[in-house]
Design an enzyme around this catalytic site. Sequence first.
Site, PDB file in Angstrom:
ATOM      1  N   ALA A   1     -10.995 -14.904  -7.339  1.00 45.90           N
ATOM      2  CA  ALA A   1     -10.415 -14.889  -8.685  1.00 45.90           C
ATOM      3  C   ALA A   1      -8.954 -14.439  -8.631  1.00 45.90           C
ATOM      4  O   ALA A   1      -8.096 -14.994  -9.330  1.00 45.90           O
ATOM      5  CB  ALA A   1     -11.232 -13.976  -9.595  1.00 45.90           C
ATOM      6  N   GLU A   2      -8.665 -13.456  -7.787  1.00 44.66           N
ATOM      7  CA  GLU A   2      -7.279 -12.985  -7.648  1.00 44.66           C
ATOM      8  C   GLU A   2      -6.350 -14.131  -7.270  1.00 44.66           C
ATOM      9  O   GLU A   2      -5.232 -14.233  -7.774  1.00 44.66           O
ATOM     10  CB  GLU A   2      -7.179 -11.911  -6.551  1.00 44.66           C
ATOM     11  CG  GLU A   2      -7.817 -10.590  -6.902  1.00 44.66           C
ATOM     12  CD  GLU A   2      -7.551  -9.537  -5.836  1.00 44.66           C
ATOM     13  OE1 GLU A   2      -6.433  -9.448  -5.305  1.00 44.66           O
ATOM     14  OE2 GLU A   2      -8.497  -8.790  -5.518  1.00 44.66           O
TER      15      GLU A   2
ATOM     16  N   LEU B   1       5.311   3.872  -5.052  1.00 43.43           N
ATOM     17  CA  LEU B   1       6.737   3.665  -5.302  1.00 43.43           C
ATOM     18  C   LEU B   1       7.317   4.866  -6.045  1.00 43.43           C
ATOM     19  O   LEU B   1       6.632   5.514  -6.843  1.00 43.43           O
ATOM     20  CB  LEU B   1       6.929   2.396  -6.136  1.00 43.43           C
ATOM     21  CG  LEU B   1       6.514   1.106  -5.422  1.00 43.43           C
ATOM     22  CD1 LEU B   1       6.387  -0.037  -6.409  1.00 43.43           C
ATOM     23  CD2 LEU B   1       7.492   0.769  -4.305  1.00 43.43           C
TER      24      LEU B   1
ATOM     25  N   MET C   1       0.794  -1.234   0.000  1.00 38.58           N
ATOM     26  CA  MET C   1       0.000   0.000   0.000  1.00 38.58           C
ATOM     27  C   MET C   1       0.828   1.286   0.000  1.00 38.58           C
ATOM     28  O   MET C   1       0.350   2.315   0.453  1.00 38.58           O
ATOM     29  CB  MET C   1      -0.956  -0.006   1.206  1.00 38.58           C
ATOM     30  CG  MET C   1      -1.965  -1.140   1.193  1.00 38.58           C
ATOM     31  SD  MET C   1      -2.957  -1.210  -0.309  1.00 38.58           S
ATOM     32  CE  MET C   1      -4.038   0.188  -0.030  1.00 38.58           C
TER      33      MET C   1
ATOM     34  N   HIS D   1      -4.344  -5.815  -9.106  1.00 37.94           N
ATOM     35  CA  HIS D   1      -5.291  -4.746  -8.788  1.00 37.94           C
ATOM     36  C   HIS D   1      -6.710  -5.313  -8.845  1.00 37.94           C
ATOM     37  O   HIS D   1      -7.054  -6.025  -9.795  1.00 37.94           O
ATOM     38  CB  HIS D   1      -5.135  -3.609  -9.799  1.00 37.94           C
ATOM     39  CG  HIS D   1      -6.081  -2.473  -9.531  1.00 37.94           C
ATOM     40  ND1 HIS D   1      -5.915  -1.608  -8.472  1.00 37.94           N
ATOM     41  CD2 HIS D   1      -7.213  -2.086 -10.172  1.00 37.94           C
ATOM     42  CE1 HIS D   1      -6.900  -0.730  -8.480  1.00 37.94           C
ATOM     43  NE2 HIS D   1      -7.708  -0.986  -9.491  1.00 37.94           N
TER      44      HIS D   1
END
Length: 220
Positions: A178-179, A98, A95, A114
């Site tokens: 699903a991720e 960068l 979180m 994402h």
Amino acid sequence: MAGPLRVAVLISGRGSNLQALIDAFGPKVADSPVKIALVLSNRPDAPGLERAAKAGLKTEIVDHKAFQSREDFDVAMDREIRAAGAEFVALAGFMRLLTPQFVTAWKDKLVNIHPALLPAFPGLNTHKRALEAGVRFHGATVHFVRHETDSGPIIAQAAVPVLSGDDESTLAARVLQAEHRLYPLALRLIAEDKVRVEDERTIVSGAPSADGALFNPAPS
Ligand code: GRF
């Protein structure tokens, strides 16, 4: 291929995607194309750290609060990642934004998951925004990281239907499931050298494409 792809997984919290990667590529998995060389958290209390330790993985904490600037924080992370021998970085619920220096240094060796079908709904609160927009499909995206938040060449996506009666938490749970399938799939394709970036789009070879169309509501 020259041995497994040595990946550093960066987390900030729960670590359920990390867990999916451990289940797919952890120390117990024989002949894994991916080796998790390091799990790095910017938060000392991230529950994902325990998952990593339980799996016998190397963990590091680089607490962003201990640094004056984002640049210094990213340099410290970069150092730990390289010290662990990682050659690739996977963000899994990390979180922090960068710095351009970090993103450039790891170009095409840095991926993110994402919880939306990018380029729809970059940023936070994706499930709430999907419900508000009334889309019939929502989902998740794995993509190479570029300077702009939640942008970059898309590697793989998973679509889930938005069902009548869904609220944020039921939709989030469907996407998360699903991720957990999508991230290992995408990392495997990368490790097997099946993904390349050309003109800021990825070309995936040697993997079956989805076929057919999804309808929601389904035609009777
Ligand atoms: C996931 O929804 C991921 O897509 C997003 O942050 C969440 C992290 O969840 N980037 P977890 O820590 O992997 O459980």
